[in-house]
Design a protein around this motif. Structure first.
Motif, PDB file in Angstrom:
ATOM      1  N   GLU A   4     -52.510  14.577  33.577  1.00 31.01           N
ATOM      2  CA  GLU A   4     -53.813  13.957  33.827  1.00 31.01           C
ATOM      3  C   GLU A   4     -54.489  13.600  32.509  1.00 31.01           C
ATOM      4  N   LYS A   5     -54.378  14.494  31.542  1.00 35.87           N
ATOM      5  CA  LYS A   5     -54.972  14.219  30.233  1.00 35.87           C
ATOM      6  C   LYS A   5     -54.287  13.022  29.590  1.00 35.87           C
ATOM      7  N   LYS A   6     -52.973  12.979  29.715  1.00 31.92           N
ATOM      8  CA  LYS A   6     -52.214  11.850  29.171  1.00 31.92           C
ATOM      9  C   LYS A   6     -52.609  10.558  29.874  1.00 31.92           C
ATOM     10  N   ARG A   7     -52.753  10.612  31.189  1.00 29.43           N
ATOM     11  CA  ARG A   7     -53.134   9.424  31.960  1.00 29.43           C
ATOM     12  C   ARG A   7     -54.491   8.899  31.531  1.00 29.43           C
ATOM     13  N   LEU A   8     -55.452   9.814  31.389  1.00 28.12           N
ATOM     14  CA  LEU A   8     -56.801   9.411  30.992  1.00 28.12           C
ATOM     15  C   LEU A   8     -56.807   8.793  29.594  1.00 28.12           C
ATOM     16  N   THR A   9     -56.030   9.394  28.701  1.00 23.88           N
ATOM     17  CA  THR A   9     -55.969   8.867  27.333  1.00 23.88           C
ATOM     18  C   THR A   9     -55.348   7.479  27.315  1.00 23.88           C
ATOM     19  N   ILE A  10     -54.240   7.297  28.035  1.00 24.29           N
ATOM     20  CA  ILE A  10     -53.575   5.995  28.072  1.00 24.29           C
ATOM     21  C   ILE A  10     -54.477   4.948  28.718  1.00 24.29           C
ATOM     22  N   CYS A  11     -55.203   5.359  29.754  1.00 24.60           N
ATOM     23  CA  CYS A  11     -56.149   4.431  30.390  1.00 24.60           C
ATOM     24  C   CYS A  11     -57.227   3.994  29.397  1.00 24.60           C
ATOM     25  N   ASN A  12     -57.680   4.939  28.598  1.00 25.86           N
ATOM     26  CA  ASN A  12     -58.703   4.614  27.606  1.00 25.86           C
ATOM     27  C   ASN A  12     -58.149   3.675  26.533  1.00 25.86           C
ATOM     28  N   ILE A  13     -56.918   3.958  26.077  1.00 22.39           N
ATOM     29  CA  ILE A  13     -56.271   3.101  25.088  1.00 22.39           C
ATOM     30  C   ILE A  13     -56.064   1.705  25.670  1.00 22.39           C
ATOM     31  N   ARG A  15     -57.770   0.284  28.040  1.00 28.91           N
ATOM     32  CA  ARG A  15     -59.059  -0.394  28.183  1.00 28.91           C
ATOM     33  C   ARG A  15     -59.527  -0.956  26.844  1.00 28.91           C
ATOM     34  N   GLN A  16     -59.360  -0.167  25.783  1.00 23.70           N
ATOM     35  CA  GLN A  16     -59.738  -0.651  24.444  1.00 23.70           C
ATOM     36  C   GLN A  16     -58.896  -1.850  24.046  1.00 23.70           C
ATOM     37  N   TRP A  17     -57.607  -1.816  24.379  1.00 21.94           N
ATOM     38  CA  TRP A  17     -56.707  -2.922  24.058  1.00 21.94           C
ATOM     39  C   TRP A  17     -57.131  -4.192  24.791  1.00 21.94           C
ATOM     40  N   GLU A  18     -57.442  -4.049  26.068  1.00 22.58           N
ATOM     41  CA  GLU A  18     -57.850  -5.207  26.865  1.00 22.58           C
ATOM     42  C   GLU A  18     -59.154  -5.796  26.348  1.00 22.58           C
ATOM     43  N   ILE A  19     -60.079  -4.912  25.970  1.00 26.08           N
ATOM     44  CA  ILE A  19     -61.360  -5.382  25.424  1.00 26.08           C
ATOM     45  C   ILE A  19     -61.118  -6.102  24.099  1.00 26.08           C
ATOM     46  N   GLN A  20     -60.236  -5.535  23.290  1.00 26.81           N
ATOM     47  CA  GLN A  20     -59.901  -6.141  21.999  1.00 26.81           C
ATOM     48  C   GLN A  20     -59.326  -7.535  22.185  1.00 26.81           C
ATOM     49  N   VAL A  25     -64.095  -7.682  30.878  1.00 26.29           N
ATOM     50  CA  VAL A  25     -65.473  -7.414  30.508  1.00 26.29           C
ATOM     51  C   VAL A  25     -65.708  -5.924  30.632  1.00 26.29           C
ATOM     52  N   LEU A  26     -66.540  -5.371  29.767  1.00 28.06           N
ATOM     53  CA  LEU A  26     -66.826  -3.942  29.842  1.00 28.06           C
ATOM     54  C   LEU A  26     -67.298  -3.561  31.240  1.00 28.06           C
ATOM     55  N   VAL A  27     -66.712  -2.492  31.780  1.00 27.89           N
ATOM     56  CA  VAL A  27     -67.079  -2.056  33.119  1.00 27.89           C
ATOM     57  C   VAL A  27     -68.433  -1.370  33.092  1.00 27.89           C
ATOM     58  N   THR A  28     -69.136  -1.435  34.198  1.00 26.01           N
ATOM     59  CA  THR A  28     -70.442  -0.789  34.294  1.00 26.01           C
ATOM     60  C   THR A  28     -70.264   0.681  34.552  1.00 26.01           C
ATOM     61  N   VAL A  65     -51.931  20.498  26.090  1.00 22.83           N
ATOM     62  CA  VAL A  65     -50.563  20.981  26.071  1.00 22.83           C
ATOM     63  C   VAL A  65     -49.982  20.810  24.675  1.00 22.83           C
ATOM     64  N   GLN A  66     -49.315  21.858  24.179  1.00 23.42           N
ATOM     65  CA  GLN A  66     -48.724  21.780  22.853  1.00 23.42           C
ATOM     66  C   GLN A  66     -47.623  20.715  22.827  1.00 23.42           C
ATOM     67  N   GLY A  67     -47.510  20.037  21.716  1.00 20.18           N
ATOM     68  CA  GLY A  67     -46.528  18.979  21.567  1.00 20.18           C
ATOM     69  C   GLY A  67     -47.073  17.623  21.930  1.00 20.18           C
ATOM     70  N   LEU A  68     -48.284  17.563  22.506  1.00 19.46           N
ATOM     71  CA  LEU A  68     -48.884  16.293  22.873  1.00 19.46           C
ATOM     72  C   LEU A  68     -50.109  16.080  22.014  1.00 19.46           C
ATOM     73  N   SER A  69     -50.054  15.105  21.136  1.00 17.34           N
ATOM     74  CA  SER A  69     -51.179  14.818  20.253  1.00 17.34           C
ATOM     75  C   SER A  69     -52.032  13.743  20.896  1.00 17.34           C
ATOM     76  N   VAL A  70     -53.236  14.109  21.341  1.00 19.58           N
ATOM     77  CA  VAL A  70     -54.073  13.185  22.100  1.00 19.58           C
ATOM     78  C   VAL A  70     -55.397  12.975  21.405  1.00 19.58           C
ATOM     79  N   LEU A  71     -55.735  11.733  21.193  1.00 15.92           N
ATOM     80  CA  LEU A  71     -57.055  11.349  20.733  1.00 15.92           C
ATOM     81  C   LEU A  71     -57.529  10.212  21.621  1.00 15.92           C
ATOM     82  N   ASP A  72     -58.822   9.922  21.573  1.00 11.81           N
ATOM     83  CA  ASP A  72     -59.361   8.865  22.423  1.00 11.81           C
ATOM     84  C   ASP A  72     -58.717   7.515  22.151  1.00 11.81           C
ATOM     85  N   SER A  73     -58.353   7.268  20.908  1.00  9.54           N
ATOM     86  CA  SER A  73     -57.879   5.937  20.531  1.00  9.54           C
ATOM     87  C   SER A  73     -56.367   5.807  20.435  1.00  9.54           C
TER      88      SER A  73
END
Length: 351
Positions: A4-13, A15-20, A25-28, A65-73
């Motif tokens: 779930e954490k991986k999914r949320l991070t990838i979704c955020n990445i 979304r940033q890619w699509e905006i870039q 358009v930015l969602v409300t 989870v160890q072994g998974l390096s996750v940041l917002d970007s």
């Protein structure tokens, strides 16, 4: 929880890619809650799907989870023999001190949501950090023209290449696979997008693009060719020049020579790719050189004009100056005794 954490991070990445890329358009804020659905939705299409988790979001985010390096970007993950890199920030992970075991295990590198021009900058690191990497995969990397594939020649070796049509418009070109086979012929690619490469494909690639490499190399002066090649390749190039001096060269002979030297075809090496940033740097450098040359030439012209003016003035004044010199000399030696005394006095003064 890590899924779930991986999914949320990838979704955020994503979304940033699509905006870039100005695709959405930015969602409300009212739509933010929808990101907890089973899959990440962008423009109504599912990009990545993960199993639903029954735990709350707070619980999920608190259990990394160890072994998974996750940041917002960005996100970096090694799963099996594949290194997954999501987001441009993930490229910095190539500077890590990877363990010998992990580095040796990785045979596939998967780039996602990263500009290809940024990937080009780290390609030389791949062959150092992951010596066994044989398969490169690109998805949402903005591959838009055939010329970009030239950059892959920097990698030590590739056996498989996968370019996902999502976010890579270059796939729309009918002949893109043949160009890849032609430009990267020294890699002996086995598969492109999962399809086995046949001998007929290689022959067709040579027929389609052989003249392109010939024209590219024939139009460049020798010093430019040498500047594009490394030391080993320079030796190869000189060898080919000597061989052509003795016997007219043909493509098949040159290919055999290249295999002998273990490098890529010399004419193909002229087909390179320059990123936008590098291109702008070169343009700025050229601009500075032009400015310097212009100022230098101006100084030379001014100096030449001054010399010419002095020469013209001398030509006008010389007849009168010559008469005066002769007159002064005659007057000086007219009285022999006084002239001898004057000469002796000069000699004495010099001592």
């Amino acid at each position: 929880p890590h899924k779930e954490k991986k999914r949320l991070t990838i979704c955020n990445i994503a979304r940033q890619w699509e905006i870039q890329k100005n695709r959405i358009v930015l969602v409300t804020s009212s739509n933010q809650d929808k990101k907890d659905n089973k899959s990440c939705q962008i423009n109504g299409s599912a990009i990545y799907a993960f199993p639903e988790e029954t735990r709350s979001l707070d619980t999920i985010l608190s259990n990394a989870v160890q072994g998974l390096s996750v940041l917002d970007s960005h996100l970096v993950e090694v799963e099996g023999d594949t290194l997954y890199l999501y987001g441009s920030g993930a490229l910095e992970s190539l500077d890590r001190n990877w363990s010998v075991q992990t580095a040796g295990t990785v045979t596939t590198v998967f780039f996602t949501f990263i500009e290809f021009d940024e990937i080009v900058q780290v390609l030389p690191k791949l062959k150092i950090k992951f010596p066994n990497s044989l398969h490169l995969k690109f998805k949402e990397t903005n591959l838009v023209m055939l010329q970009q594939f030239n950059a892959l020649a920097q990698v030590r070796r590739i056996e498989q290449l996968t370019v996902d049509p999502q976010g890579n418009p270059v796939i729309s070109f009918t002949l893109w696979k043949y160009y890849v086979l032609f430009r990267l012929s020294h890699f002996n690619l086995q598969k492109i997008n999962g399809i086995e490469v046949t001998q007929n494909d290689i022959v067709m690639a040579e027929r389609l693009f052989g003249i392109l490499a010939y024209l590219a190399s024939s139009e460049l002066p020798q010093y430019r060719l040498l500047s594009l090649l490394g030391e080993s390749r320079k030796k190869q190039f000189r060898y080919l020049l000597e061989a052509k001096g003795k016997k007219s060269g043909i493509v098949s002979e040159e290919s055999n020579d290249c295999r002998k030297f273990g490098g890529e075809n010399t004419s193909r090496a002229t087909l390179n790719y320059t990123t936008l940033d590098s291109h702008e740097e070169k343009l700025e450098e050229i601009k500075e050189r032009k400015k310097f040359c212009h100022a230098y030439i101006q100084d030379l012209v001014k100096e030449a004009a001054d010399i010419n003016m002095k020469n013209e003035s001398l030509q006008k004044l010389w007849p009168q100056m010559f008469i005066e010199l002769v007159r002064d000399a005659v007057i000086e030696i007219r009285n022999k005794n006084s002239y001898m005394k004057l000469c002796l006095q000069r000699i004495t003064d010099q001592k």
